[in-house]
Design a protein around this motif. Structure first.
Motif, PDB file in Angstrom:
ATOM      1  N   ILE A  92       0.972  -1.117   0.033  1.00 42.83           N
ATOM      2  CA  ILE A  92       0.088  -0.188   0.048  1.00 42.83           C
ATOM      3  C   ILE A  92       0.937   1.185   0.033  1.00 42.83           C
ATOM      4  CG2 ILE A  92      -0.440   0.069   2.585  1.00 42.83           C
ATOM      5  CD1 ILE A  92      -3.211   1.071   1.836  1.00 42.83           C
ATOM      6  N   ALA A  93       0.476   2.219  -0.813  1.00 39.99           N
ATOM      7  CA  ALA A  93       1.233   3.749  -0.650  1.00 39.99           C
ATOM      8  C   ALA A  93       0.994   4.221   0.768  1.00 39.99           C
ATOM      9  CB  ALA A  93       0.892   4.491  -1.910  1.00 39.99           C
ATOM     10  N   ARG A  94       1.818   4.448   1.529  1.00 33.37           N
ATOM     11  CA  ARG A  94       1.213   4.804   2.727  1.00 33.37           C
ATOM     12  C   ARG A  94       1.066   6.405   2.911  1.00 33.37           C
ATOM     13  NH1 ARG A  94       5.864   1.891   4.297  1.00 33.37           N
ATOM     14  NH2 ARG A  94       5.351  -0.015   5.052  1.00 33.37           N
ATOM     15  N   ARG A  95      -0.094   6.730   3.355  1.00 36.65           N
ATOM     16  CA  ARG A  95      -0.184   8.336   3.578  1.00 36.65           C
ATOM     17  C   ARG A  95      -0.136   8.562   5.135  1.00 36.65           C
ATOM     18  NH1 ARG A  95       1.135   8.616  -1.521  1.00 36.65           N
ATOM     19  NH2 ARG A  95      -0.464   8.249  -2.890  1.00 36.65           N
ATOM     20  N   THR A  96       0.014  10.055   5.336  1.00 37.05           N
ATOM     21  CA  THR A  96      -0.084  10.538   6.739  1.00 37.05           C
ATOM     22  C   THR A  96      -1.379  11.074   6.927  1.00 37.05           C
ATOM     23  OG1 THR A  96       0.283  12.853   5.911  1.00 37.05           O
ATOM     24  CG2 THR A  96       2.220  11.594   6.268  1.00 37.05           C
ATOM     25  N   ALA A  97      -1.643  10.938   8.190  1.00 39.54           N
ATOM     26  CA  ALA A  97      -3.075  11.610   8.634  1.00 39.54           C
ATOM     27  C   ALA A  97      -3.045  13.206   8.284  1.00 39.54           C
ATOM     28  CB  ALA A  97      -2.910  11.549  10.189  1.00 39.54           C
ATOM     29  N   LEU A 107      -4.843   0.934  -9.308  1.00 38.70           N
ATOM     30  CA  LEU A 107      -4.054  -0.498  -9.271  1.00 38.70           C
ATOM     31  C   LEU A 107      -4.384  -1.112  -7.689  1.00 38.70           C
ATOM     32  CD1 LEU A 107      -0.425   1.035  -9.487  1.00 38.70           C
ATOM     33  CD2 LEU A 107      -1.519  -0.605 -11.327  1.00 38.70           C
ATOM     34  N   THR A 108      -4.632  -2.505  -7.873  1.00 40.91           N
ATOM     35  CA  THR A 108      -5.073  -3.197  -6.702  1.00 40.91           C
ATOM     36  C   THR A 108      -4.508  -4.551  -6.845  1.00 40.91           C
ATOM     37  OG1 THR A 108      -6.895  -3.781  -5.404  1.00 40.91           O
ATOM     38  CG2 THR A 108      -7.366  -3.741  -7.699  1.00 40.91           C
ATOM     39  N   THR A 109      -4.336  -5.125  -5.674  1.00 40.94           N
ATOM     40  CA  THR A 109      -4.152  -6.568  -5.546  1.00 40.94           C
ATOM     41  C   THR A 109      -5.407  -7.329  -5.269  1.00 40.94           C
ATOM     42  OG1 THR A 109      -3.367  -6.374  -3.417  1.00 40.94           O
ATOM     43  CG2 THR A 109      -1.700  -6.457  -5.171  1.00 40.94           C
ATOM     44  N   GLY A 110      -6.724  -6.516  -4.759  1.00 45.92           N
ATOM     45  CA  GLY A 110      -7.667  -7.190  -4.091  1.00 45.92           C
ATOM     46  C   GLY A 110      -8.845  -7.568  -4.946  1.00 45.92           C
ATOM     47  N   CYS A 136       3.222  -5.567 -12.313  1.00 43.91           N
ATOM     48  CA  CYS A 136       3.509  -5.981 -10.816  1.00 43.91           C
ATOM     49  C   CYS A 136       2.606  -7.070 -10.050  1.00 43.91           C
ATOM     50  CB  CYS A 136       3.582  -4.583  -9.837  1.00 43.91           C
ATOM     51  SG  CYS A 136       4.249  -4.819  -8.474  1.00 43.91           S
ATOM     52  N   LEU A 137       2.341  -7.163  -9.023  1.00 40.66           N
ATOM     53  CA  LEU A 137       1.459  -8.020  -8.555  1.00 40.66           C
ATOM     54  C   LEU A 137      -0.096  -7.307  -8.477  1.00 40.66           C
ATOM     55  CD1 LEU A 137       3.224  -9.717  -5.206  1.00 40.66           C
ATOM     56  CD2 LEU A 137       3.089 -10.300  -7.661  1.00 40.66           C
ATOM     57  N   CYS A 138      -0.037  -5.802  -8.691  1.00 35.34           N
ATOM     58  CA  CYS A 138      -1.164  -5.313  -8.824  1.00 35.34           C
ATOM     59  C   CYS A 138      -1.822  -5.468 -10.359  1.00 35.34           C
ATOM     60  CB  CYS A 138      -1.082  -3.884  -8.450  1.00 35.34           C
ATOM     61  SG  CYS A 138      -0.934  -3.326  -7.100  1.00 35.34           S
ATOM     62  N   THR A 139      -3.033  -5.139 -10.490  1.00 33.03           N
ATOM     63  CA  THR A 139      -3.848  -5.207 -11.679  1.00 33.03           C
ATOM     64  C   THR A 139      -4.119  -3.746 -11.813  1.00 33.03           C
ATOM     65  OG1 THR A 139      -4.753  -7.358 -11.391  1.00 33.03           O
ATOM     66  CG2 THR A 139      -5.915  -6.003 -12.959  1.00 33.03           C
ATOM     67  N   GLY A 140      -3.684  -3.191 -13.209  1.00 28.31           N
ATOM     68  CA  GLY A 140      -4.118  -1.941 -13.601  1.00 28.31           C
ATOM     69  C   GLY A 140      -5.667  -1.923 -14.261  1.00 28.31           C
ATOM     70  N   MET A 141      -6.469  -0.935 -13.803  1.00 36.70           N
ATOM     71  CA  MET A 141      -7.652  -0.865 -14.378  1.00 36.70           C
ATOM     72  C   MET A 141      -7.860   0.567 -14.586  1.00 36.70           C
ATOM     73  SD  MET A 141      -9.836  -3.680 -11.835  1.00 36.70           S
ATOM     74  CE  MET A 141     -11.193  -4.124 -12.869  1.00 36.70           C
TER      75      MET A 141
END
Length: 196
Positions: A37-42, A119-122, A169-174
């Protein structure tokens, strides 16, 4: 408990106090799944809320239930619906689909000519995206904006992406391209814009 027990809203300043809990859950969920996951700050997430570029859900009793936000790339030519997360207490109730649908509508309303991508792996997210009209594409059809790809650096799978020269990558682009497709939802109704 059913989907009718939740309110799915466009986030704003009032919701910024939930930003840290959302970020914490994003990180914990990715770790539990063993996915990146691309990390984001609060503060980053709170900024999306302040800018009206996020969707948040609450249970009728006030508990935070889910979240997603809009990200723009390539000078607004590409839009990603990112950071979809559901509070573990409320998973498997259809809330992810409700949030994703509202985020999709908000994206098309704010950026009517942009290509929406993800992009997702889910598998669940891929299914929801497909129902909304997204189609799988090679990474070459996604944005070439360097700042987007830098966001992948915090993903555990980043070495794979780099070793493949960003071709896959392991993600699928949509992608959903409004120049080629009509939305499968009523955008104004989804956003409550056609109420009299």
């Amino acid at each position: 408990m059913t989907i009718d027990d939740f309110d799915v809203l466009i986030a704003d300043e009032r919701h910024t106090s939930f930003a840290q809990a959302i970020c914490d859950e994003m990180a914990q969920s990715a770790k539990a799944r063993g996915t990146g996951i691309a990390r984001r700050t609060a503060e980053y997430v709170a900024g999306k809320m302040r800018d009206g570029k996020a969707v948040i859900a609450f249970h009728k009793d006030g508990r935070w239930a889910g979240f997603s936000y809009i990200e723009t790339w390539g000078h607004g030519d590409y839009v990603a619906n990112s950071g979809l997360i559901i509070n573990p207490e409320f998973r498997r109730l259809g809330l992810a689909k409700a949030i994703k649908t509202k985020t999709f509508a908000l994206s098309l309303h704010r950026y009517p000519t942009a290509k929406l991508f993800g992009l997702t792996t889910g598998l669940a997210v891929m299914k929801i995206n497909s129902e909304l009209g997204y189609v799988p594409v090679p990474f070459s059809e996604l944005t070439d904006d360097e700042s987007f790809w830098r966001g992948c650096e915090s993903c555990v799978n980043y070495p794979i992406l780099e070793s493949k020269q960003r071709k896959n990558c392991l993600c699928t682009g949509m992608i959903f391209d409004p120049a080629k497709q009509k939305p499968r939802i009523d955008i104004e109704a989804e956003l409550g814009l056609n109420k009299k």
